[in-house]
Design a protein around this motif. Structure first.
Motif, PDB file in Angstrom:
ATOM      1  N   ARG A   1       0.913  -1.307  -0.006  1.00 52.74           N
ATOM      2  CA  ARG A   1      -0.085   0.051  -0.013  1.00 52.74           C
ATOM      3  C   ARG A   1       0.979   1.348   0.154  1.00 52.74           C
ATOM      4  O   ARG A   1       0.518   1.958  -0.705  1.00 52.74           O
ATOM      5  CB  ARG A   1      -0.814   0.132   1.249  1.00 52.74           C
ATOM      6  CG  ARG A   1      -2.158   0.939   1.342  1.00 52.74           C
ATOM      7  CD  ARG A   1      -2.800   0.979   2.620  1.00 52.74           C
ATOM      8  NE  ARG A   1      -3.532  -0.160   2.795  1.00 52.74           N
ATOM      9  CZ  ARG A   1      -4.840  -0.153   2.472  1.00 52.74           C
ATOM     10  NH1 ARG A   1      -5.371   0.735   2.042  1.00 52.74           N
ATOM     11  NH2 ARG A   1      -5.608  -1.312   2.681  1.00 52.74           N
ATOM     12  N   ILE A   2       1.719   1.397   0.812  1.00 50.58           N
ATOM     13  CA  ILE A   2       2.879   2.475   0.846  1.00 50.58           C
ATOM     14  C   ILE A   2       3.740   2.243  -0.134  1.00 50.58           C
ATOM     15  O   ILE A   2       3.906   3.804  -0.849  1.00 50.58           O
ATOM     16  CB  ILE A   2       3.750   2.215   2.129  1.00 50.58           C
ATOM     17  CG1 ILE A   2       2.804   2.035   3.368  1.00 50.58           C
ATOM     18  CG2 ILE A   2       4.825   3.340   2.340  1.00 50.58           C
ATOM     19  CD1 ILE A   2       4.000   1.976   4.594  1.00 50.58           C
ATOM     20  N   TYR A   3       4.001   1.455  -1.020  1.00 48.22           N
ATOM     21  CA  TYR A   3       5.037   1.540  -2.169  1.00 48.22           C
ATOM     22  C   TYR A   3       4.041   2.090  -3.376  1.00 48.22           C
ATOM     23  O   TYR A   3       4.673   3.060  -4.101  1.00 48.22           O
ATOM     24  CB  TYR A   3       5.050  -0.036  -2.666  1.00 48.22           C
ATOM     25  CG  TYR A   3       5.566  -0.428  -3.970  1.00 48.22           C
ATOM     26  CD1 TYR A   3       7.219  -0.022  -4.482  1.00 48.22           C
ATOM     27  CD2 TYR A   3       4.740  -0.678  -4.871  1.00 48.22           C
ATOM     28  CE1 TYR A   3       7.303  -0.493  -5.619  1.00 48.22           C
ATOM     29  CE2 TYR A   3       5.202  -0.858  -6.208  1.00 48.22           C
ATOM     30  CZ  TYR A   3       6.528  -0.775  -6.679  1.00 48.22           C
ATOM     31  OH  TYR A   3       6.919  -1.032  -7.806  1.00 48.22           O
ATOM     32  N   HIS A   4       2.970   1.611  -3.358  1.00 49.35           N
ATOM     33  CA  HIS A   4       2.053   2.258  -4.534  1.00 49.35           C
ATOM     34  C   HIS A   4       1.575   3.746  -4.283  1.00 49.35           C
ATOM     35  O   HIS A   4       1.646   4.657  -5.248  1.00 49.35           O
ATOM     36  CB  HIS A   4       0.829   1.708  -4.710  1.00 49.35           C
ATOM     37  CG  HIS A   4       0.990   0.030  -5.356  1.00 49.35           C
ATOM     38  ND1 HIS A   4       1.667  -0.081  -6.522  1.00 49.35           N
ATOM     39  CD2 HIS A   4       0.722  -1.041  -4.918  1.00 49.35           C
ATOM     40  CE1 HIS A   4       1.545  -1.064  -6.913  1.00 49.35           C
ATOM     41  NE2 HIS A   4       1.379  -2.027  -5.852  1.00 49.35           N
ATOM     42  N   ALA A   5       1.617   4.136  -2.857  1.00 47.56           N
ATOM     43  CA  ALA A   5       1.175   5.485  -2.723  1.00 47.56           C
ATOM     44  C   ALA A   5       2.582   6.353  -2.898  1.00 47.56           C
ATOM     45  O   ALA A   5       2.468   7.425  -3.622  1.00 47.56           O
ATOM     46  CB  ALA A   5       0.905   5.665  -1.157  1.00 47.56           C
TER      47      ALA A   5
END
Ligand code: NAP
Length: 289
Positions: free
Chosen positions: A271-275
């Motif tokens: 989730r953090i990677y894509h954000a």
């Protein structure tokens, strides 16, 4: 012992030409450099001519007849291909809505289906000899996708998936399989990126829904390609290392940013990677307005 035979696709330009130069300079292999019929003249322009160890052959990888004839003639004369380097490819810059079924087929035919067919033709002689190497030039786009690169990423993800299966399938015959993943290369490669009919319109028309996507991604990619220290020679040397390594890894980064993105994907929660990637997109606040 006779020299191993290396077949390189798309050797008339860019990375393929650079791999050809590195392999020829080593004097350790017999190399078959292939190019589309209309691009064959580029070899002479680059000072490359045939000799005992350098064969120049026309090959449009999407032509079943040309693939079949070439591999049959190599088998008859030299006993088959020892190292296959599937390098030929191209990139469509287009958002999903701007990719027609015809565009999608063209991208998949060149970057995925044709390399697979070449592999199928080379495998019987490799299995018989119980040795061989298949090096597929993938991309960072084979493990992560960027906006406006959907169908290109899909083609490289397909190449990665099938190559990973091959790694397991061919190990019993001692055939080594590797994906080399270049990231950004300091080259004029962005000039060769093709647009689909629809993405060409969208990127020109300021009123198009996706206009901001195209102008921002184009400028961003061009800038990064100018700034990166990695060149085609950097990647070609990494390919050569794979050729020389007895047991190469399944995935090899071609450039420093490929190492960076691999680590990022491995260690940062999804989730953090894509954000992070989303908010790093240039002028993202303007997209969709
Ligand atoms: N440059 C990058 O930043 C980058 C990054 C990641 C991955 N890659 C991958 O690296 C590989 C080489 O790319 P490049 O940057 O060197 O691109 P390039 O400079 O455009 O060269 C591509 C080569 O592939 C050939 N080719 C295209 N379609 C073909 C076909 N149907 N049959 C035979 N040859 C064909 C081209 O021949 P013509 O000259 O006849 O068109 C050319 O020789 C590609 O697989 C690409 O996806 C490149």
């Amino acid at each position: 012992m006779s020299k191993q035979l290396v077949l390189i696709t798309g050797a008339s330009a860019g990375l393929g030409l650079e791999i050809a130069r590195v392999v020829m300079a080593s004097n350790q292999y017999r190399v078959v450099l292939t190019a589309r019929p209309n691009s064959m003249g580029r070899f002479a322009d680059e000072g490359i001519f045939e000799n005992e160890d350098v064969l120049l052959r026309p090959l449009d990888i999407t032509s079943a007849d040309m693939r079949g004839e070439l591999i049959a003639s190599i088998e008859a004369q030299y006993g088959g291909v020892d190292i296959l380097i599937n390098n030929a490819g191209f990139t469509f810059r287009a958002v999903v809505e701007d990719v027609s079924e015809e565009d999608r087929l063209q991208q998949m035919n060149t970057n995925f289906r044709s390399p697979m067919e070449l592999i199928r033709l080379c495998l019987p002689s490799m299995r018989q000899k119980r040795q061989g190497k298949i090096i597929n030039i993938s991309s960072v786009g084979g493990q992560m996708a960027m906006p406006t690169m959907a169908v290109y990423s899909a083609s490289k993800h397909a190449l990665e998936g099938a190559t990973e299966s091959l790694w397991y399938e061919l190990k019993p015959w001692n055939i080594k399989v590797t994906l080399v993943q270049p990231g950004f290369i300091n080259s004029k490669g962005f000039e060769k990126v093709r647009k689909t009919e629809l993405s060409s319109l969208s990127s020109k028309e300021t009123s198009s829904a996706y206009h901001q996507h195209y102008i921002n991604m184009e400028t961003f990619i061009e800038k990064v390609m100018h700034l990166t220290p990695s060149t085609s020679t950097t990647v070609a040397r990494n390919v050569f290392k794979v050729m020389r390594t007895k047991n190469p890894k399944l995935r090899v980064a071609g450039t420093w940013d490929a190492v960076f993105f691999t680590l990022m994907k491995r260690f940062i929660p999804q989730r953090i990677y894509h954000a992070i990637l989303y908010y790093l997109l240039p002028n993202i606040g303007k997209w969709g307005k």
